[in-house]
Structures are given as C-alpha cells and as structure tokens.
Design a protein around this motif. Sequence first.
Motif, PDB file in Angstrom:
ATOM      1  N   TYR A  12       0.799  -1.274  -0.173  1.00  0.00           N
ATOM      2  CA  TYR A  12      -0.055  -0.076   0.085  1.00  0.00           C
ATOM      3  C   TYR A  12       0.814   1.244  -0.010  1.00  0.00           C
ATOM      4  O   TYR A  12       0.097   2.433   0.208  1.00  0.00           O
ATOM      5  CB  TYR A  12      -1.169   0.094   1.182  1.00  0.00           C
ATOM      6  N   ARG A  62       3.086   1.949   2.338  1.00  0.00           N
ATOM      7  CA  ARG A  62       3.620   2.343   3.848  1.00  0.00           C
ATOM      8  C   ARG A  62       4.936   1.961   4.176  1.00  0.00           C
ATOM      9  O   ARG A  62       5.488   0.652   3.733  1.00  0.00           O
ATOM     10  CB  ARG A  62       2.545   1.540   4.723  1.00  0.00           C
ATOM     11  N   TRP A  67       4.875   7.307   3.995  1.00  0.00           N
ATOM     12  CA  TRP A  67       4.475   6.666   2.971  1.00  0.00           C
ATOM     13  C   TRP A  67       5.553   6.914   1.636  1.00  0.00           C
ATOM     14  O   TRP A  67       5.869   7.996   1.885  1.00  0.00           O
ATOM     15  CB  TRP A  67       3.283   6.706   2.450  1.00  0.00           C
ATOM     16  N   ILE A  78      -3.210   4.283  -4.851  1.00  0.00           N
ATOM     17  CA  ILE A  78      -3.303   3.010  -3.633  1.00  0.00           C
ATOM     18  C   ILE A  78      -3.124   3.551  -2.240  1.00  0.00           C
ATOM     19  O   ILE A  78      -4.013   3.555  -1.499  1.00  0.00           O
ATOM     20  CB  ILE A  78      -2.423   1.723  -3.963  1.00  0.00           C
ATOM     21  N   ALA A  79      -1.936   4.342  -1.971  1.00  0.00           N
ATOM     22  CA  ALA A  79      -1.557   5.095  -0.939  1.00  0.00           C
ATOM     23  C   ALA A  79      -2.622   5.880  -0.283  1.00  0.00           C
ATOM     24  O   ALA A  79      -3.070   5.803   0.837  1.00  0.00           O
ATOM     25  CB  ALA A  79      -0.154   5.527  -1.037  1.00  0.00           C
ATOM     26  N   GLU A 138      -5.723   6.112  -1.211  1.00  0.00           N
ATOM     27  CA  GLU A 138      -7.061   5.333  -0.957  1.00  0.00           C
ATOM     28  C   GLU A 138      -7.067   4.524   0.370  1.00  0.00           C
ATOM     29  O   GLU A 138      -8.109   4.789   1.046  1.00  0.00           O
ATOM     30  CB  GLU A 138      -7.587   4.510  -2.122  1.00  0.00           C
ATOM     31  N   LYS A 139      -5.646   4.089   0.638  1.00  0.00           N
ATOM     32  CA  LYS A 139      -5.596   3.559   1.972  1.00  0.00           C
ATOM     33  C   LYS A 139      -5.701   4.656   3.057  1.00  0.00           C
ATOM     34  O   LYS A 139      -6.189   4.543   4.091  1.00  0.00           O
ATOM     35  CB  LYS A 139      -4.443   2.849   1.856  1.00  0.00           C
ATOM     36  N   SER A 169     -10.396   0.445   0.922  1.00  0.00           N
ATOM     37  CA  SER A 169      -9.729  -0.781   0.769  1.00  0.00           C
ATOM     38  C   SER A 169      -9.333  -1.150  -0.616  1.00  0.00           C
ATOM     39  O   SER A 169      -9.801  -1.918  -1.022  1.00  0.00           O
ATOM     40  CB  SER A 169     -10.791  -1.583   1.249  1.00  0.00           C
ATOM     41  N   GLN A 189      -3.854  -4.288  -3.249  1.00  0.00           N
ATOM     42  CA  GLN A 189      -2.419  -3.935  -3.176  1.00  0.00           C
ATOM     43  C   GLN A 189      -1.859  -4.079  -4.434  1.00  0.00           C
ATOM     44  O   GLN A 189      -2.137  -4.675  -5.569  1.00  0.00           O
ATOM     45  CB  GLN A 189      -1.629  -5.101  -2.262  1.00  0.00           C
TER      46      GLN A 189
END
Length: 464
Positions: free
Chosen positions: A297, A299, A306, A327-328, A330-331, A336, A339
């Motif tokens: 994600y 992290r 990030w 992706i990052a 939205e996380k 959700s 990955q």
Amino acid sequence: MADTYDLVILGSGPGGYVAAIRASQLGLKVAIVERERLGGICLNWGCIPTKALLRTSEIYHYMQNAESYGLKADNVGFDLAKVVDRSRKVAGQLNAGVKGLMKKNKVTVVEGVGTVTAKGKLSVKQGDKTVELEAKNIIVATGARARDLPFAKADGKTIWTYRHAMVPTEMPTKLLVIGSGAIGVEFASFYNDMGANVTIVEMLPRILPVEDEEVSAFMDKALTKQGIKLLTGTGLEGLAPSGSGVTAKIKHKDGKVVEETFSHAIVAIGIVPNTENIGLEALGVETDRGHIKTDGYGRTNVDGIWAIGDVTGAPWLAHKASHEGIIAVEKIAGGSPHQMDKANIPGCTYSRPQVASVGMTEAKAKEAGYELKVGKFPFIGNGKAIALGEAEGFVKTVFDAKTGELLGAHMVGAEVTELIQGYVVARQLETTEAELMETVFAHPTLSEMMHESVLGAYGRSIHY
C-alpha cells in the motif's frame, strides 16, 4: 506557525501529482512540495519529451524512405534546434496542464526544497525563507536521477545523461550508448535514425535484458540491420574527454581492451533514488540500497510516512508510480484498495521497432515450474502490418497449460506499446485463453495478431 494539511506529498512527478488529485477527490486537504517543475522528471525530462524526439526521428525515417510508399521527398533534412524546441514545448504544455489540475483540484503547491523534520512535519526552504508544514500523513515521491559512471561523471559536453541527450546543441557524429535498457535503446534508436553512427555497449549477454529472450534476439537483429553496432557481454573500463570527443576503453568478450574515440557518449546504466538529505535517516525509515522499503500500500516502517514511485524501487515506470499513489491515498483515506501487483505492470520501449511486455517471460515461467503453452504470431502474417509497411515483429503469449492463465505477453514491432494494454486488461480480469479465443477482434487491425497468438498457443492459428 505551520500550515496544517491532511496530507503533504514531497515530489510532483507522475506519482506525486496523481496522488494529490486523488487525495483531493477523496476530500483530503492536500499540499504538494516541488523543488523544480510540476510533473517531475517524466513529464519534463523523461517519458514525454523523449517520445516527442522519437516521433521526429520516426517521421524523418519515413521521409527518407518515402519511395517505398510511392512518394517523393527530395533534399530531406532537419533543424536540430527546432527538433529540440518542439520537444521542450511539448513538455512545457503538459507542465502547464499539471499546474491547471492542481488549481482545479484545490491542491496547494509549495515551491522549494522539502525536508521531513519529524513525523508529520516538513520544512520547505524557499531561498532565504523557510515554510513549515504539518500533516498526519506524508508521501515521499522524490523519484530518482541518472546513475553516473564511477570513473566518468557526466559533463554535459561530450559525456551525457538522458537530460543532456534530450537537449543537444550539436548532433553526435559517432555516439557511444552505455547500457541497453529501455532508455539506452530509445536514445540509440533516435540518434541512429537522425544520422549518427551509434554503438551500444552492454555488460550482460543480451540487449534489453529484462525482456523475453526471443524479443531481445529480434531486437539485436533489427538494430544491427539498421546500422547500430551492438557489443554485448562487453564492459567499459574507462571513459574520458579527449580533444573534441571522448575516448572509451572497451573490454570485449575475449578480455581484450580496445580504445575507441567517439564524438559523444550517453550513460544509461540505471538510476539512483533521491532519498538523501530529506530527513528519512533521522526518522529511521528503512531502505534497501537507497530505495525506500514499503508494503503493497506504500506504507513504510514509520507510521504516517508513505513512499511511491521510483524512490521505492523497480520497475521504474511512471504508470507504476501513479498507481502506487492512488493506492496509498485511498488507504490513507480509509478505503480498501487492492495492493500493488507488479506482475500486471506493462513495460514499454519506444524505439524503432517498439517493444512491450507484461507478466512472465517464457524462461521465468519455466523457472517457476509452470507447464506452458506458448503462441507466437509474426507481423508478416497480418494484413494491416503489411499495408502499413511495418511487417517486421511478432506477438508472443505464454499460458499455464493446466489452467489457461495468461502468464505473460511479449511484443516487438510497430505500435506494440499501444497494443499491450489488451493483455494487461486480460491479466487484471484473470482472463483465460477461452475468453480471449472467443473475443472478436476488428479487421484489419494490428490487434488481430494478439488473437492469432492466443490461438497459436493451442494449435488453432488461422493465418500462420
């Protein structure tokens, strides 16, 4: 007093600016920090301006070969300054576009050199002034820079990196390209088509070493036929300015070291991540050979920090950075997202001919223990390719013989960088050979070769 945001992004390349837009769409208050130009290396000094140059050399090639299309073009030439100017204008237009997108999406742009000073805190140096920013989450998207040879730093005169190669003030007469990855092969293709005498030196046994072996072999023959000299399994032991050019000490396969003089050299041996002096060491952010370690994600091991894009490691591609950014974000916003699956990231080389691929090579699939069905269809069997005068190349598909899963697809030839997305979508949707066989492809199109390659893997090819 520090300006406070939900998210601050350090770097505005295709990872950073896309992440900023998506964050704004999700209702986050976001700022982006950039030390040079919005759009980063890709937009200003990489993907986009190089494609503008390659388009020029492609047209120049067609003009020189107009007779094969029944046309006449006499006294064909070019103005190097205008060629470069067009490329820079294309980059400038897109840079302005990114500025507009930032404004439209209410993203605060902070110009200056950013440093992470603590968890959730950044300091941005703007000349004599310093701006303090705070955010619960920080995304590092600082990208990478060209790797120099340890014994020969690029000087911009006769020893170039990709940045120098994009804005030449003079046309190389005899050019040495060091490295045969996508960047090296693209510049070799451009300068060869524009009339330079080009040599590529590659330490590994084959050019484009990450591609399928059959693709590499085809490109070796195609580039050699075009007049490019390819030295594979060959090392470079020295490179130094010499008179009005540069002298290279080239170690050939037999161990013999030969000195040769060139007018210019382009160093295309990879990249170095921009992780130094931005505060990561003090926070204890884990890296691997300079690249920031992340999970699927984005992290890092430090809460609230990030990282996305080239700074996180291979593949060093703009579209990978953009998707990682989404992706990052939205996380971060509590979603959700799936990955990152690097196996579904396409790779493209915009040389002449073009190269494109996604997934496993045939060799990698065999190493992984798969029983395979492999299909291959040549451009010469496709009506559209023949009509275009682009009948060299092939499409190759690799399937799991037991399940029908498309493990990989590999192409070389005209416009394959556009065609590859069909297979990327197929892999993302977990399509098998059955669905691909039942799909109707328009005629006449180059994409029909994709269908024929799938059919060929199962002994059903119609036109070959």
